[in-house]
Structures are given as structure tokens and as C-alpha cells.
Design an enzyme around this catalytic site. Structure first.
Site, PDB file in Angstrom:
ATOM      1  N   GLU B  49       0.820  -1.216   0.000  1.00 46.90           N
ATOM      2  CA  GLU B  49       0.000   0.000   0.000  1.00 46.90           C
ATOM      3  C   GLU B  49       0.856   1.270   0.000  1.00 46.90           C
ATOM      4  O   GLU B  49       0.461   2.295  -0.545  1.00 46.90           O
ATOM      5  CB  GLU B  49      -0.950   0.012   1.199  1.00 46.90           C
ATOM      6  CG  GLU B  49      -2.090  -0.992   1.094  1.00 46.90           C
ATOM      7  CD  GLU B  49      -1.748  -2.346   1.679  1.00 46.90           C
ATOM      8  OE1 GLU B  49      -0.557  -2.605   1.969  1.00 46.90           O
ATOM      9  OE2 GLU B  49      -2.679  -3.168   1.859  1.00 46.90           O
ATOM     10  N   PHE B 111     -11.626  -6.331  14.016  1.00 45.49           N
ATOM     11  CA  PHE B 111     -10.571  -6.893  13.173  1.00 45.49           C
ATOM     12  C   PHE B 111     -10.188  -5.890  12.090  1.00 45.49           C
ATOM     13  O   PHE B 111     -11.041  -5.339  11.417  1.00 45.49           O
ATOM     14  CB  PHE B 111     -11.048  -8.212  12.539  1.00 45.49           C
ATOM     15  CG  PHE B 111     -10.048  -8.799  11.582  1.00 45.49           C
ATOM     16  CD1 PHE B 111      -8.819  -9.262  12.046  1.00 45.49           C
ATOM     17  CD2 PHE B 111     -10.319  -8.866  10.220  1.00 45.49           C
ATOM     18  CE1 PHE B 111      -7.886  -9.787  11.164  1.00 45.49           C
ATOM     19  CE2 PHE B 111      -9.380  -9.392   9.337  1.00 45.49           C
ATOM     20  CZ  PHE B 111      -8.166  -9.852   9.805  1.00 45.49           C
ATOM     21  N   GLN B 112      -8.900  -5.672  11.936  1.00 48.70           N
ATOM     22  CA  GLN B 112      -8.344  -4.718  10.961  1.00 48.70           C
ATOM     23  C   GLN B 112      -8.931  -3.313  11.134  1.00 48.70           C
ATOM     24  O   GLN B 112      -9.208  -2.619  10.167  1.00 48.70           O
ATOM     25  CB  GLN B 112      -8.533  -5.228   9.529  1.00 48.70           C
ATOM     26  CG  GLN B 112      -7.706  -6.490   9.267  1.00 48.70           C
ATOM     27  CD  GLN B 112      -7.517  -6.810   7.797  1.00 48.70           C
ATOM     28  OE1 GLN B 112      -8.387  -6.548   6.987  1.00 48.70           O
ATOM     29  NE2 GLN B 112      -6.374  -7.409   7.463  1.00 48.70           N
ATOM     30  N   LYS B 161     -17.281   0.218   5.735  1.00 45.60           N
ATOM     31  CA  LYS B 161     -17.826  -0.781   4.809  1.00 45.60           C
ATOM     32  C   LYS B 161     -19.349  -0.639   4.638  1.00 45.60           C
ATOM     33  O   LYS B 161     -19.868  -0.744   3.528  1.00 45.60           O
ATOM     34  CB  LYS B 161     -17.477  -2.175   5.328  1.00 45.60           C
ATOM     35  CG  LYS B 161     -17.802  -3.278   4.352  1.00 45.60           C
ATOM     36  CD  LYS B 161     -17.280  -4.608   4.859  1.00 45.60           C
ATOM     37  CE  LYS B 161     -17.893  -5.752   4.053  1.00 45.60           C
ATOM     38  NZ  LYS B 161     -16.883  -6.477   3.285  1.00 45.60           N
ATOM     39  N   MET B 478      24.854   7.881   2.397  1.00 43.89           N
ATOM     40  CA  MET B 478      24.789   9.213   2.993  1.00 43.89           C
ATOM     41  C   MET B 478      25.082   9.146   4.495  1.00 43.89           C
ATOM     42  O   MET B 478      25.789   9.997   5.030  1.00 43.89           O
ATOM     43  CB  MET B 478      23.416   9.837   2.748  1.00 43.89           C
ATOM     44  CG  MET B 478      23.329  11.284   3.158  1.00 43.89           C
ATOM     45  SD  MET B 478      24.557  12.324   2.339  1.00 43.89           S
ATOM     46  CE  MET B 478      23.602  13.001   0.996  1.00 43.89           C
TER      47      MET B 478
END
Lengths: 164, 566
Positions: B49, B111-112, B161, B478
Site C-alpha cells: 500500500e 478486526f483490521q 464498509k 549518505m
């Protein structure tokens, strides 16, 4: 320097976090913050007491304005305004001190709003300086608990925030 | 007719002119993905993502349009954070849509579930939790409007949802009503007049140009202003490519790894004209010695940028392109004076020319080792003029800024503000999705590349022929450089001990891999790679302890540049 700022915001989900998070995220001080809806239920009014030098205050003003939910920011510094704060003070009231508490209350135009055999709860309204003063006077009697609302302010004169 | 929330979302995106989105499906966006089948919107499935958001960001930077990314709730949403913060710091317009657990479960540790609105508040321009499907179209309209206007930035729309499933009448609003959001577009004419007066009387003017020039597509106006005034131009990392690097008035980049002559010009200037730049600490060095003799004009669309870090003598709030047009118009009334600009500023130009010849941008070339700067120069020579270059973050990024010549706007995509390693590959993916016919090249180091190397799969799957340059020094270069200079060469955890076979890695994904280990192989590898129609990794085994020079040590002034490693 101490500054009192009114912020008119959309009365929406999460708006308090946006303002509070802005202050903490950028390292600005909040001395007090009070918030409630206005006559227009879609707008909330926050009163924030903060401190900082001119540069920081300029940033605070600009950053508050930058929030999408902010409708108006009014910095009362240098303006003529009324500042009021409320305190509820629970103080021990023994035989010997009861009369004195009532006298102090009277001087500050406070009210005793709850009484038990050993305790008075005093309600007082005024500028933060006045509230500090009554607290100082009541402290020797034994303050058990105390809550302050933080100041709310309005500009003096006929003009409202919309300018009319 | 009533539509479901997920259909309203997609219809709204179409109304906004969205043709490509980047994302990753999951439980709380499954309805949206179902409706995506058969939709006119092209979806690119990234492998992470974070990459979806960087890809949308690359797409936005390359095209100037709003980039769109989508992720599911919980871990999908938290994976977008680095991408969102990257876009926020560089003012890139994005709309990021995240799934959320059903409204009835919010706050239940479902959940999630993650409080994405809480998490993204400080790294978005604004965010929305949609609680009622009837608000959805309005919110999408507002999200796009907020993302692209004023100082652009990312906007998150968190979509539970059940709201995706619920139905409402769909009517996409024509206008946006936001009483708290009215960004200043038009620059104040009086202030512009004052600015022009200051410009005409300056003896040592410098234009200091930031990302605002790219964001407002003001390169034409900028060129006109610079040439009219005959004022030298230095850009920030974000401003690169908005002014042609090879132009005689170009000083290249200023700041920590800027050119000696840009930093000297700023330090000695009597008028610094900041255009869409925000005086970042990497640009100014020590504030007290920054442009000590200069009056400062600061043009920015965001009032909070003005006087945040430095004193400003003349602030102008407004869209940079609008302000530049007004400046140019006003200057046209002073043709007599500007015609003589070359003469008037002669001694200033001579002073700068002396700094330039004293310390030109250079590196020590080698016949035995591949110098990373040499690869960058060769790449410029052999790639198209309109090639889009992306970078990761670190030494290779600075070498690209120093040694790649940019001639066209929106051809340099890099994470400037946040400094996100792993940005370049997915950003290149997004740019290539926008411009399938143009060359898109990610210049990378071996460290950064491995932060999002999984996106090779996306490139191959969607036939996105991105070319990847890995300047491989087996170091986090760096940080190693800082350890060498400031920590007594104690290379704590900066050596990438395990040598990766990047050629095999490319082949594992079905891409091509080419390697150069000697200077004489560099040109051939680049030529071959650019001729291959698919994605290619070009690995260059570069000299391991090469440093980015010159350098202003952190906390030092621009006039205290270290010119070479002792």
C-alpha cells in the site's frame, strides 16, 4: 506573553483534536481551552489561552486559520475585551471558618452551591485574576477540590464577530 | 436512481476526471473492488500500500493532476502513512481512500480496525470519516477541491464498509461550499508593485525558487522574470526542473549540497526573491548567517510559510504563477530600466562568474572505478530530453540534483521534505502509468532500492518499462558519509554486508538486469537498457566511499561550505 484567542470552528467530528493536535504537534502552549456550540449549532467557539513571542503567536494564528474547519480566528491581544472564568471550589467549612468563607464569598460575589456539615462548595465567576484571588484567600481554610472552566472572552462594544 | 456508496465513490472519481488509481484490495474495500470490474477507471495493483500512495504521488507530480490511491482498513491503511506524509511534506495533491470497519464497530477494536483519521490528522491537509452515504459525493468533491487548491496536499477519505453498501441518490455537486477554506489565489497588486520596485533597484538580486514553481506550472513565467531582470536563479531540490539547469542564469541548487556559487550568491545578495519556497533548514543552514545582507521578498500561497523561519521584508500571499504574471506585467512598464539590466548587474554577474570558476561543480574522475557522478552525466547524455527522473533518498539523490541537467518541468520527482527512501521506484511506476511512451528512470542506491523492490512485479505485470539505475556501493552511503566526516569513520550498521545479485532479482520478476563494473562499460549498459522495451535494472558497481560534495555541515552557515573531503 499571554494571549487569548477565540476560534470559531465547524461543529464537526474531530475538530477539537485538530486544534489540540495542532498545538501539541507544533510545540505551542495551551494554558486553557474551553469549547461549546454557539447560537448557530453548526459552529463551535473555542477560547484558547496561550503564550509565546510575536513570531510564535503569528504562527499560531496562521496555523489555526489554515485548518479547513476553522471559520474565524480572533486574537484579543491589544483589544478591549471581557474575560470571565468560572470556578467551583470545595472548601473545608469548620465551625471556626464558616463565617469567614461566607464573607470571602460575599466580597467576590460568589455563591455557596452545596453545603455539608464539614464542607462548602463555592461557585465564583470573574476574570482569572479574581478567581486566583479567591482561591488564595480560601486556601488556608483547606481546599479539598477545585475546578476551573478556563476563561471565555468576548470583545467589548456592539460589534459581533461577523463585524456587524 | 439510488446507488450504493461504492458506486457513488467510483462515479464521483469519474466526475473528477480520474482515469487511473493505484491500490491494494482487502476486506473493507471489497465492494469498491467489485464495482471496479467493468468501470472505466484503470486500477494498478501495487505490491504494497505504501507503493500505491507513492505511485499516485508520482502520477500527480508528473501530470499535475490529483493522484488517487486506495487501501483497505487497518494494516492496509497504516501502510499508506509514509506515502501520505511524503506527499504532505512536498505539497502533492492526493486523495487517499481507505476502507474502514462498519460504523457500528468503530471504536470496538474490530478486526483490521485502526483510527486512521486520528493517525493521519497531522500528515494530511484534511481528512474525512464518512458516516452517512448521503454525504459521500459532497465529501469526494470537497476532498479533490482541497487537495488541488491553495497549497496542495493529501486528503484522506475513510470509508466504512456499511457506507459503501448503503444506497443514496447520486448527484455530484457542481460547487464546493467550505466557509472555513478560502485560499488566497490572487497576489496583492500593491505588494507586487513594491516588489518590482525593489527588484529594479537591487544590485545583487537572486531568485530562490522552490516547489511552488512546479506545482503552479510557472516555469514560463519564471524564465521570463529571470531573463527580464537578468537575475541569477537558484532552486531548491523541489524547485529543480522548473528552471533549465543549463541556462546561463542558473546557479543550480542551493543549501546543504548546493553549489558553492549558489550559496555564495545567496550569502552576498542584497535582494533575495523567494518564489514558492519555504526556507527549509537544509536550504538555509544556520539562520543567523543566511543571506545576511539581503532584503527578502517571499511569495507563497501558504501564509504559514511566511516568516516561519526567516524575517521577511515583503510578503506576498498568492498563487505563484499569478504573482509572477503580475510581476512580469508590471516590469513590462519599465522596459527602459530592464533593457539595461545586463549592464546594471554586470559586476554582480562577474562576481558570480568568479565563484563559479573558483569552485565549479565537479568530481575527481577515475579510469579504474565507476564514479557515481559519471553515471549520472552519462545517463543525461543518453536519455531523452523529456525523460522523467525519479530518485530515492541519499547520496544518489544529491548527485542527481548536482549532475543531471533538467530542461523540462515535472521531469524530476523526488521526496524532498520527508526524505523517503523507497519513494523512487513506485513514483516512477506512477509516472510511467501516466506517460507510457516517455522514458521514466528511477535513480537509486542499493539501500533505498530494497525498500520497495517488490514493485518490480507491478512494473512487469502492467508492462511499465521503467528503467532503474542502482548506484551500488554496498553502503547506506549518505549515513556512511556523515559517519566518516563526523563520527571518526565508525561505520555503525551502514555497510550492506550481503551483496545482492540485482540481475538475478530482476530476472526473478521477469525483468531485465544489466551490470557495469568498469567505467568503460557504463555507456554500453545505459544504451542497451534504454533500448529494451520493458523494465530494466542497471546495476553500477560504483566507488564505495565517494562523498557528496560540497557540503554545509548541519548547523553551519551557507558560507561555511566544506568543499572536499580532507
Amino acid at each position: 506573553m499571554r494571549h487569548t484567542i477565540s476560534v470559531l470552528v465547524e461543529n464537526e467530528f474531530g475538530v477539537l483534536t485538530r486544534v489540540a493536535g495542532l498545538f501539541s504537534g507544533r510545540g505551542f502552549n495551551i494554558e486553557s481551552l474551553s469549547v461549546a456550540p454557539t447560537l448557530d449549532a453548526t459552529i463551535s467557539r473555542m477560547t484558547i489561552v496561550t503564550s509565546g513571542d510575536d513570531r510564535i503567536l503569528e504562527q499560531i494564528n496562521k496555523q489555526l486559520n489554515k485548518l479547513i474547519d476553522t471559520i474565524k480566528v480572533i486574537d484579543f491581544t491589544g483589544e478591549d475585551f471581557i474575560e470571565r472564568e468560572m470556578a467551583l471550589i470545595k472548601v473545608s467549612a469548620e465551625e471556626a471558618t464558616r463565617a469567614e468563607i461566607l464573607r470571602i464569598c460575599d466580597i467576590f460575589r460568589g455563591k455557596v452551591v452545596d453545603v455539608t456539615p464539614k464542607c462548602y462548595t463555592v461557585e465564583v465567576t470573574g476574570s482569572p485574576v479574581k478567581v486566583n484571588a479567591i482561591i488564595d484567600l480560601l486556601r488556608p481554610m483547606g481546599i479539598k477540590e477545585l475546578v476551573r472552566s478556563g476563561p471565555v472572552v468576548l470583545g467589548r462594544g456592539p460589534k459581533g464577530w461577523k463585524g456587524n | 436512481m439510488k446507488l450504493t456508496g461504492s458506486k457513488i465513490l467510483l462515479e464521483s472519481l469519474i466526475q473528477e476526471g480520474v482515469d487511473t488509481i493505484f491500490g491494494y484490495p482487502g476486506g473493507t474495500v471489497i465492494n469498491i473492488y467489485d464495482d471496479l470490474m467493468g468501470s472505466s477507471i484503470k486500477h494498478v495493483l501495487t505490491r504494497h500500500e505504501q507503493a500505491a500512495v507513492h505511485a499516485a504521488d508520482g502520477y500527480a507530480r508528473a501530470t499535475g493532476k490529483v493522484g488517487v490511491a486506495i487501501a483497505t482498513s487497518g494494516p492496509g491503511a497504516t501502510n499508506t502513512i509514509t506515502g501520505i506524509a511524503t506527499a504532505y511534506m512536498d505539497s502533492i495533491p492526493l486523495v487517499v481512500i481507505t476502507g474502514q470497519v462498519p460504523t457500528a464497530l468503530i471504536g470496538n477494536d474490530a478486526f483490521q480496525e485502526a483510527d486512521l483519521i486520528g493517525i493521519t490528522r497531522p500528515i494530511t491537509k484534511h481528512n474525512y470519516l464518512v458516516k452517512d452515504v448521503n454525504d459521500l459525493a459532497r465529501i469526494i468533491k470537497q476532498a479533490f477541491y482541497i487537495a488541488r487548491t491553495g497549497r496542495p496536499g493529501p486528503v484522506v477519505v475513510d470509508l466504512p464498509k456499511d457506507v459503501q453498501i448503503a444506497t443514496a441518490k447520486f448527484a455530484y455537486p457542481d460547487t464546493v461550499e467550505l466557509r472555513g477554506y478560502k485560499p488566497t489565489f490572487s497576489g496583492n497588486v500593491r505588494m507586487v508593485e513594491k516588489a518590482v520596485k525593489m527588484m529594479l533597484s537591487a544590485k545583487k538580486p537572486v531568485l530562490y525558487v522552490g516547489g511552488g514553481a512546479t506545482l503552479t506550472d510557472a516555469h514560463g513565467e519564471l524564465l521570463e522574470l529571470a531573463e527580464t531582470l537578468q537575475a541569477p536563479v537558484t532552486t531548491t531540490l523541489m524547485g529543480m526542473a522548473s528552471f533549465p539547469t543549463r541556462h546561463p542564469l542558473s546557479l543550480g541548487m542551493l543549501g546543504m549540497h548546493g553549489t558553492y556559487y549558489a550559496n555564495m550568491a545567496v550569502t552576498n545578495s542584497d535582494l533575495l526573491i523567494a518564489l514558492g519556497a519555504r526556507f527549509d533548514d537544509r536550504v538555509t543552514g544556520k539562520i543567523s548567517t543566511f543571506a545576511p545582507h539581503a532584503k527578502i521578498i517571499h511569495v507563497d500561497v501558504d501564509p504559514t510559510s511566511i516568516k516561519k523561519n526567516v524575517r521577511v521584508d515583503l510578503p506576498i500571499v498568492g498563487d505563484l504563477r499569478d504573482v509572477l504574471q503580475k510581476m512580469n506585467k508590471k516590469l513590462a512598464e519599465h522596459k527602459d530600466e530592464t533593457a539595461l539590466a545586463k549592464e546594471t548587474l554586470k559586476s554582480w554577474h562577474e562576481e558570480i562568474a568568479a565563484w563559479r570558476s573558483e569552485q565549479p561543480m565537479k568530481y575527481r574522475s577515475s579510469k579504474t572505478e565507476i564514479k557515481p557522478q559519471f553515471v549520472i552525466e552519462k545517463l543525461r547524455e543518453l536519455s531523452d530530453d523529456d525523460a522523467i527522473i525519479t530518485t530515492e533518498v541519499g547520496q544518489h539523490q544529491m548527485w542527481t540534483a548536482q549532475f543531471f541537467d533538467f530542461t523540462q518541468p515535472r521531469t524530476f520527482l523526488t521526496s524532498g521534505g520527508l526524505g523517503t527512501m523507497g519513494y523512487g521506484l513506485p513514483a516512477a511506476l506512477g509516472a510511467q502509468a501516466a506517460f507510457p511512451e516517455r522514458q521514466v528512470i528511477d535513480i537509486s542506491g542499493d539501500g533505498s532500492f530494497q525498500m520497495n523492490s517488490q514493485e518490480l512485479a507491478t512494473l512487469v505485470q502492467y508492462r511499465l518499462p521503467v528503467k532503474i539505475v542502482i548506484l551500488n556501493n554496498n553502503f547506506l552511503g549518505m549515513v556512511r558519509q556523515w559517519q566518516q566526516l563526523f563520527f571518526d569513520k565508525r561505520y555503525s550498521e551502514t555497510c550492506m554486508e550481503l551483496p545482492i545479485d540485482f540481475i538475478k532479482l530482476a530476472e526473478a520478476y521477469g525483468a531485465n538486469g544489466l551490470r557495469a563494473s568498469k567505467p568503460e562499460e557504463v555507456e554500453e549498459v545505459i544504451k542497451q537498457a534504454l533500448a529494451i522495451p520493458g523494465p530494466v535494472i542497471m546495476e553500477f558497481k560504483v566507488s564505495r566511499e565517494e562523498n557528496v560534495m560540497p557540503m554545509v555541515p548541519a548547523g553551519a552557515g551557507l558560507n561555511e561550505m566544506v568543499l572536499r573531503t580532507a
